[in-house]
Design a protein around this motif. Structure first.
Motif, PDB file in Angstrom:
ATOM      1  N   PHE A   7       0.802  -1.216   0.000  1.00 49.03           N
ATOM      2  CA  PHE A   7       0.000   0.000   0.000  1.00 49.03           C
ATOM      3  C   PHE A   7       0.843   1.277   0.000  1.00 49.03           C
ATOM      4  O   PHE A   7       0.367   2.333  -0.398  1.00 49.03           O
ATOM      5  N   LEU A   8       2.093   1.187   0.437  1.00 45.73           N
ATOM      6  CA  LEU A   8       2.948   2.379   0.464  1.00 45.73           C
ATOM      7  C   LEU A   8       3.769   2.572  -0.811  1.00 45.73           C
ATOM      8  O   LEU A   8       4.177   3.688  -1.116  1.00 45.73           O
ATOM      9  N   ILE A   9       3.993   1.493  -1.560  1.00 48.35           N
ATOM     10  CA  ILE A   9       4.970   1.523  -2.640  1.00 48.35           C
ATOM     11  C   ILE A   9       4.600   2.498  -3.756  1.00 48.35           C
ATOM     12  O   ILE A   9       5.468   3.045  -4.431  1.00 48.35           O
ATOM     13  N   ASP A  10       3.310   2.730  -3.959  1.00 49.26           N
ATOM     14  CA  ASP A  10       2.864   3.640  -5.022  1.00 49.26           C
ATOM     15  C   ASP A  10       2.331   4.964  -4.475  1.00 49.26           C
ATOM     16  O   ASP A  10       1.550   5.649  -5.129  1.00 49.26           O
ATOM     17  N   THR A  11       2.765   5.327  -3.272  1.00 52.69           N
ATOM     18  CA  THR A  11       2.301   6.573  -2.656  1.00 52.69           C
ATOM     19  C   THR A  11       3.473   7.506  -2.383  1.00 52.69           C
ATOM     20  O   THR A  11       4.632   7.162  -2.600  1.00 52.69           O
ATOM     21  N   ALA A  12       3.130   8.679  -1.866  1.00 48.43           N
ATOM     22  CA  ALA A  12       4.173   9.653  -1.518  1.00 48.43           C
ATOM     23  C   ALA A  12       4.998   9.200  -0.313  1.00 48.43           C
ATOM     24  O   ALA A  12       6.040   9.785  -0.020  1.00 48.43           O
ATOM     25  N   TYR A  13       4.529   8.156   0.382  1.00 41.56           N
ATOM     26  CA  TYR A  13       5.235   7.659   1.569  1.00 41.56           C
ATOM     27  C   TYR A  13       6.152   6.482   1.256  1.00 41.56           C
ATOM     28  O   TYR A  13       6.581   5.766   2.150  1.00 41.56           O
ATOM     29  N   ARG A  14       6.454   6.308  -0.006  1.00 36.90           N
ATOM     30  CA  ARG A  14       7.291   5.175  -0.430  1.00 36.90           C
ATOM     31  C   ARG A  14       8.637   5.141   0.292  1.00 36.90           C
ATOM     32  O   ARG A  14       9.194   4.082   0.535  1.00 36.90           O
TER      33      ARG A  14
END
Length: 405
Positions: free
Chosen positions: A162-169
């Motif tokens: 869930f984080l890999i494609d977000t700004a929190y990567r």
């Protein structure tokens, strides 16, 4: 061997390291490494080749450090210091990997560093069941270990997915690092009193290297455990590298990482439950019959997957495979621990680790080559699942032979 039964709390903390390392590897196999290669042409082929080279070296390192920790102890014990050292090197390797992945060579070198670091720990913690626990405790312990492995995988699918494609990567590696260090410390500290240094002559490195391949007489069936486990693990582990591509090119989802995460979490929930239940059960009814029947069930489900190109059917059949994988993960580990000779458990569990690491190495290469030489992804993934089913049936033949003997 210590005669006092270990408490549930002890078994939980002893197995904590499995959570950290499986969180690490699902994150890399299902997301980080495939995404690093998406910008390159023929990414499926390169993914298979890099996975093969990195994990093959990792398997050798695991066997070496398993044998080394049988003979060379430092600090307070035989296994704990190696577990902690491997965890520290994992974290250093992950952040160094981030700086060199702009080329294919850089991706390969980074993956090799992480594999080598991880297998320093693996070589040391793989023999713990044989070192510390009685035979009638190992099924329960490996069942708990299976739950932690699968929970770690679930963390990879959920948190990293869930984080890999977000700004929190950028927090993905930080979170993995924290979990790896904490779980390694918890396991190493828990076994400290039982992690007894055995005083013995220490062979030179050359002799130690030769001893890695010195199979003692009287345990010929151990090779069938290794081959059978290699086949079954090959049927499952290699697929995790290509799940993202399956959801992208076969099921045509615009956000494949999301569906990889959903499927992974569902399958792992049933797999974790099966791992514990059948691990405990194997202490009471034996391990060989369970392994024989579960390989057949998993093989049939694997062959059926390409017949139903819908997400709901993938979840159902994937859950059946997950149950087979969870059962196999705990029960085969307990059986290998039962058969490992005292004094050489690090080396022989290193052979068992070859089954896991070798499957992680060779099966992605095989599946990558199948996809590369197929005329389409649709046909290629059909052949991939058929190949995975065949691996399961060969595993059945190996464990059937052990039961018969």
């Amino acid at each position: 061997m210590v005669d006092i039964p270990k408490s549930n709390s002890y078994l939980l903390k002893m197995n904590a390291i499995h959570l950290g390392t499986n969180y690490l590897w699902i994150s890399y196999e299902s997301y980080i490494l495939p995404i690093e290669l998406l910008s390159f042409n023929q990414s499926s082929l390169f993914l298979g080749i890099i996975a093969f080279i990195g994990t093959a070296l990792g398997v050798f390192i695991g066997l070496f450090f398993g044998t080394l920790s049988d003979k060379y102890n430092f600090g307070w014990g035989r296994r704990g210091p190696y577990i902690l050292a491997g965890a520290v090197f994992i974290v250093l390797s992950m952040f160094l990997n981030e700086t060199i992945t702009i080329t294919l060579v850089g991706v390969l070198l980074g993956y090799i560093m992480i594999q080598v670091s991880s297998n320093i720990s693996v070589g040391a913690y793989q023999p713990l069941y044989a070192d510390i626990l009685e035979r009638n405790e190992r099924g329960k312990a490996t069942g708990i270990g299976g739950i932690f492995r699968l929970l770690g995988s679930m963390m990879g699918y959920s948190i990293t997915g869930f984080l890999i494609d977000t700004a929190y990567r950028q927090y993905v590696l930080v979170l993995i690092s924290i979990v790896v260090i904490i779980t390694a410390f918890l396991s190493a500290n828990t076994i400290k009193k039982s992690d007894i240094i055995i005083k013995q002559d220490k062979p030179g490195i050359g002799k130690l290297f030769l001893d890695m391949f010195n199979l003692k007489e009287g345990i010929k069936n151990y090779i069938y455990v290794v081959i059978g486990s290699f086949m079954v693990f090959s049927g499952v582990i290699g697929l995790s590298f290509f799940e993202l591509y399956f959801f992208k090119y076969i099921l045509h989802y615009a956000n494949p990482a999301y569906y990889v995460s959903i499927a992974g979490i569902v399958v792992l929930i049933v797999s974790a439950a099966a791992s514990f239940i059948f691990g405990v059960l194997s202490d009471k009814i034996g391990r060989k019959n369970i392994l024989v029947y579960i390989t057949v069930i998993g093989g049939i489900a694997m062959i059926l997957i390409p017949e139903f190109e819908k997400f709901v059917y993938f979840l159902v059949l994937g859950s059946v495979i997950g149950i087979s994988y969870g059962v196999f993960m705990s029960v085969s580990d307990a059986l290998a621990s039962d058969m490992a000779p005292p004094g050489s458990s690090g080396k022989f569990m290193g052979y068992y680790n070859i089954a896991i690491g070798g499957a992680s190495s060779l099966s992605p290469l095989i599946y990558g080559l199948i996809l590369y030489f197929s005329s389409s992804y649709s046909l290629g993934f059909r052949y991939v699942f058929y190949a995975a089913g065949i691996f399961f049936f060969i595993g059945f033949a190996m464990f059937y032979k052990i039961r018969k003997d």
